[in-house]
Design an enzyme around this catalytic site. Structure first.
Site, PDB file in Angstrom:
ATOM      1  N   ASP A  34      -4.991   1.821  10.354  1.00 24.58           N
ATOM      2  CA  ASP A  34      -5.028   2.247   8.953  1.00 24.58           C
ATOM      3  C   ASP A  34      -5.754   3.591   8.897  1.00 24.58           C
ATOM      4  OD1 ASP A  34      -5.244   2.164   5.942  1.00 24.58           O
ATOM      5  OD2 ASP A  34      -4.452   0.145   6.268  1.00 24.58           O
ATOM      6  N   ARG A  85       4.187  -2.014  -4.879  1.00 24.75           N
ATOM      7  CA  ARG A  85       4.532  -2.019  -6.317  1.00 24.75           C
ATOM      8  C   ARG A  85       3.544  -2.816  -7.158  1.00 24.75           C
ATOM      9  NH1 ARG A  85      10.442  -3.837  -7.779  1.00 24.75           N
ATOM     10  NH2 ARG A  85      10.473  -5.072  -5.865  1.00 24.75           N
ATOM     11  N   ARG A  91      10.952  -0.030  -6.887  1.00 23.53           N
ATOM     12  CA  ARG A  91      10.640   0.471  -5.545  1.00 23.53           C
ATOM     13  C   ARG A  91      10.743   1.994  -5.526  1.00 23.53           C
ATOM     14  NH1 ARG A  91      13.831  -4.107  -4.479  1.00 23.53           N
ATOM     15  NH2 ARG A  91      12.668  -5.759  -3.445  1.00 23.53           N
ATOM     16  N   ARG A 154      15.375 -14.660   1.223  1.00 21.44           N
ATOM     17  CA  ARG A 154      15.177 -15.123  -0.163  1.00 21.44           C
ATOM     18  C   ARG A 154      16.417 -15.891  -0.636  1.00 21.44           C
ATOM     19  NH1 ARG A 154      12.189  -9.534  -1.869  1.00 21.44           N
ATOM     20  NH2 ARG A 154      10.079 -10.326  -1.548  1.00 21.44           N
ATOM     21  N   HIS A 178      18.237  -1.733  -0.392  1.00 22.39           N
ATOM     22  CA  HIS A 178      17.216  -2.725  -0.727  1.00 22.39           C
ATOM     23  C   HIS A 178      16.789  -2.504  -2.173  1.00 22.39           C
ATOM     24  CE1 HIS A 178      14.095  -5.583  -0.082  1.00 22.39           C
ATOM     25  NE2 HIS A 178      13.103  -4.729  -0.091  1.00 22.39           N
TER      26      HIS A 178
HETATM   27  N1  APR Z   1      -1.735   5.833   7.322  1.00 20.24           N
HETATM   28  C1  APR Z   1      -1.972   4.530   7.606  1.00 20.24           C
HETATM   29  N2  APR Z   1      -2.107   3.600   6.653  1.00 20.24           N
HETATM   30  C2  APR Z   1      -2.007   3.986   5.388  1.00 20.24           C
HETATM   31  C3  APR Z   1      -1.741   5.320   5.017  1.00 20.24           C
HETATM   32  C4  APR Z   1      -1.605   6.273   6.059  1.00 20.24           C
HETATM   33  N3  APR Z   1      -1.366   7.552   5.824  1.00 20.24           N
HETATM   34  N4  APR Z   1      -1.697   5.395   3.674  1.00 20.24           N
HETATM   35  C5  APR Z   1      -1.913   4.167   3.203  1.00 20.24           C
HETATM   36  N5  APR Z   1      -2.109   3.297   4.239  1.00 20.24           N
HETATM   37  C6  APR Z   1      -2.445   1.883   4.200  1.00 20.24           C
HETATM   38  C7  APR Z   1      -3.393   1.517   3.072  1.00 20.24           C
HETATM   39  O1  APR Z   1      -4.721   1.934   3.353  1.00 20.24           O
HETATM   40  C8  APR Z   1      -3.234   0.018   3.014  1.00 20.24           C
HETATM   41  O2  APR Z   1      -4.164  -0.656   3.833  1.00 20.24           O
HETATM   42  O3  APR Z   1      -1.300   1.076   3.963  1.00 20.24           O
HETATM   43  C9  APR Z   1      -1.819  -0.204   3.558  1.00 20.24           C
HETATM   44  C10 APR Z   1      -0.872  -0.789   2.529  1.00 20.24           C
HETATM   45  O4  APR Z   1      -1.293  -2.078   2.265  1.00 20.24           O
HETATM   46  P1  APR Z   1      -1.143  -2.782   0.837  1.00 20.24           P
HETATM   47  O5  APR Z   1      -1.655  -1.879  -0.218  1.00 20.24           O
HETATM   48  O6  APR Z   1      -1.720  -4.151   0.975  1.00 20.24           O
HETATM   49  O7  APR Z   1       0.441  -2.854   0.635  1.00 20.24           O
HETATM   50  P2  APR Z   1       1.461  -3.895   1.290  1.00 20.24           P
HETATM   51  O8  APR Z   1       1.666  -5.029   0.360  1.00 20.24           O
HETATM   52  O9  APR Z   1       1.059  -4.177   2.689  1.00 20.24           O
HETATM   53  O10 APR Z   1       2.813  -3.041   1.260  1.00 20.24           O
HETATM   54  C11 APR Z   1       2.973  -1.919   2.113  1.00 20.24           C
HETATM   55  O11 APR Z   1       5.315  -2.296   2.402  1.00 20.24           O
HETATM   56  O12 APR Z   1       6.665  -3.881   1.398  1.00 20.24           O
HETATM   57  C12 APR Z   1       6.267  -2.539   1.396  1.00 20.24           C
HETATM   58  O13 APR Z   1       6.506  -1.839  -0.912  1.00 20.24           O
HETATM   59  C13 APR Z   1       5.585  -2.167   0.087  1.00 20.24           C
HETATM   60  O14 APR Z   1       5.488   0.208   0.491  1.00 20.24           O
HETATM   61  C14 APR Z   1       4.749  -0.999   0.513  1.00 20.24           C
HETATM   62  C15 APR Z   1       4.371  -1.345   1.962  1.00 20.24           C
END
Ligand code: APR
Length: 311
Positions: A34, A85, A91, A154, A178
């Protein structure tokens, strides 16, 4: 034998859940990455998962990082980085922000893993796979998006519940983008080998198709603070497994189609053969005039979205 390595970028809901499933299937060593701003979070989640290994009995290394060196020479990289979202968002509303994120992630991933298969989960999916492909410079077969497996899962779960039969016996195919205009194909849906229209009234099938199209939003509206992650993560890991174990599974994935289905050079959901080379083959099935119309409309939506991307 060389140990396989799966890196997961984005240690949020989808990423961490994917790490959990990848580890429990012993797909290989898992690296969870991350951003530096939340240094400690990917490491903490990875350590927590590693400490569950003796209980659950999975034998793989799980590490967390906020740099990309630990991901070097990955076999598969699952990209889940980006915004998720919230209620009221489509999306497509994620496009600008996630384009920037996915672009920067891809640049860093390919620098250290030039031979990986890139598996994209971030939304809007069809556009994010396109960004990953363009930025990586990888051959199209080594870039694939996860959407169809989830949408199909689903759809299959709703059919199984409605018929009160095992989900194991529902086979289905779903194509297109999607989005709300994905194209479920009841003709290609079977229940223990029996075509679905033999077992379910048309109105019921239509209601299930509608619920499937709305499946992501249904979860967003229930959760209120984010989007689905168990089924998306499970779907991504099923694809990663097909690649790492060279299973040559036939799964609906967002794959680069040029002449195939007359798409003309875009990533859209089609049935593919997924193995160690990534997308090893695109299977072209016959579509009726009505199905082709729906598919083309879905592809046009993907094209419109991509036109707005500036790389
Ligand atoms: N590099 C690495 N990680 C990143 C970056 C980056 N540049 N920018 C954001 N992140 C990380 C965030 O810090 C966060 O921990 O991506 C993670 C996203 O996690 P969530 O907010 O929990 O989102 P999530 O439900 O996992 O969905 C992620 O997948 O299904 C798709 O639409 C959804 O686009 C979304 C993605």
């Amino acid at each position: 034998m060389k140990r396989s390595k799966i890196s997961i970028i984005g240690a949020g809901n989808v990423g961490a859940t994917a790490a959990h499933w990848a580890a429990s299937k012993e797909l290989g060593d898992v690296v969870l990455v991350d951003i530096p701003q939340i240094d400690g979070v990917p490491q903490g989640k990875a350590l927590d998962l590693a400490e569950a290994a003796p209980v659950e009995g999975y034998d793989c290394r799980i590490t967390g990082a906020t740099t990309y060196e630990p991901t070097a020479d990955s076999d598969v990289v699952i990209i889940t980085a980006g915004l998720a979202r919230k209620p009221g968002m489509s999306r497509d509303d994620l496009l600008l922000k996630n384009t920037e994120i996915v672009r920067s992630v891809t640049e860093q991933v390919v620098r250290v893993s030039p031979n990986a298969v890139l598996l994209v989960v971030s939304n809007p999916l069809d556009a994010m796979v396109y960004v990953t492909h363009k930025v990586s410079g990888f051959p199209a077969k080594r870039v694939v998006g996860m959407a169809g497996v989830l949408d199909t899962a689903r759809y299959r779960s709703f059919i199984a519940a409605e018929l009160n039969v095992s989900v194991e016996d529902i086979q289905a195919l779903l194509m297109g983008g999607h989005g709300d205009d994905m194209v479920p194909l009841p003709r290609y849906t079977s229940v223990g080998g029996i075509p679905l229209p033999e077992l379910m009234a048309t109105e019921k099938i239509e209601a299930i198709v509608k619920r499937t199209r709305n499946g992501g939003a249904e979860i967003v509206n229930l959760l209120k603070t984010g989007s689905a992650y168990y089924a998306p993560a499970a779907s991504a890991v099923q694809m990663a497994e097909a690649i790492i174990r060279d299973k040559k599974r036939v799964l609906p994935c967002a794959a680069y189609c040029d002449r195939e289905y007359g798409v003309g050079g875009y990533f859209v959901g089609v049935p593919v053969k997924l193995g160690s080379g990534g997308v090893e083959n695109i299977l072209e099935v016959h579509l009726t005039a009505e199905e082709k119309k729906l598919f083309d409309a879905s592809v046009n939506h993907v094209k419109d979205l991509i036109k707005t991307i500036r790389l």
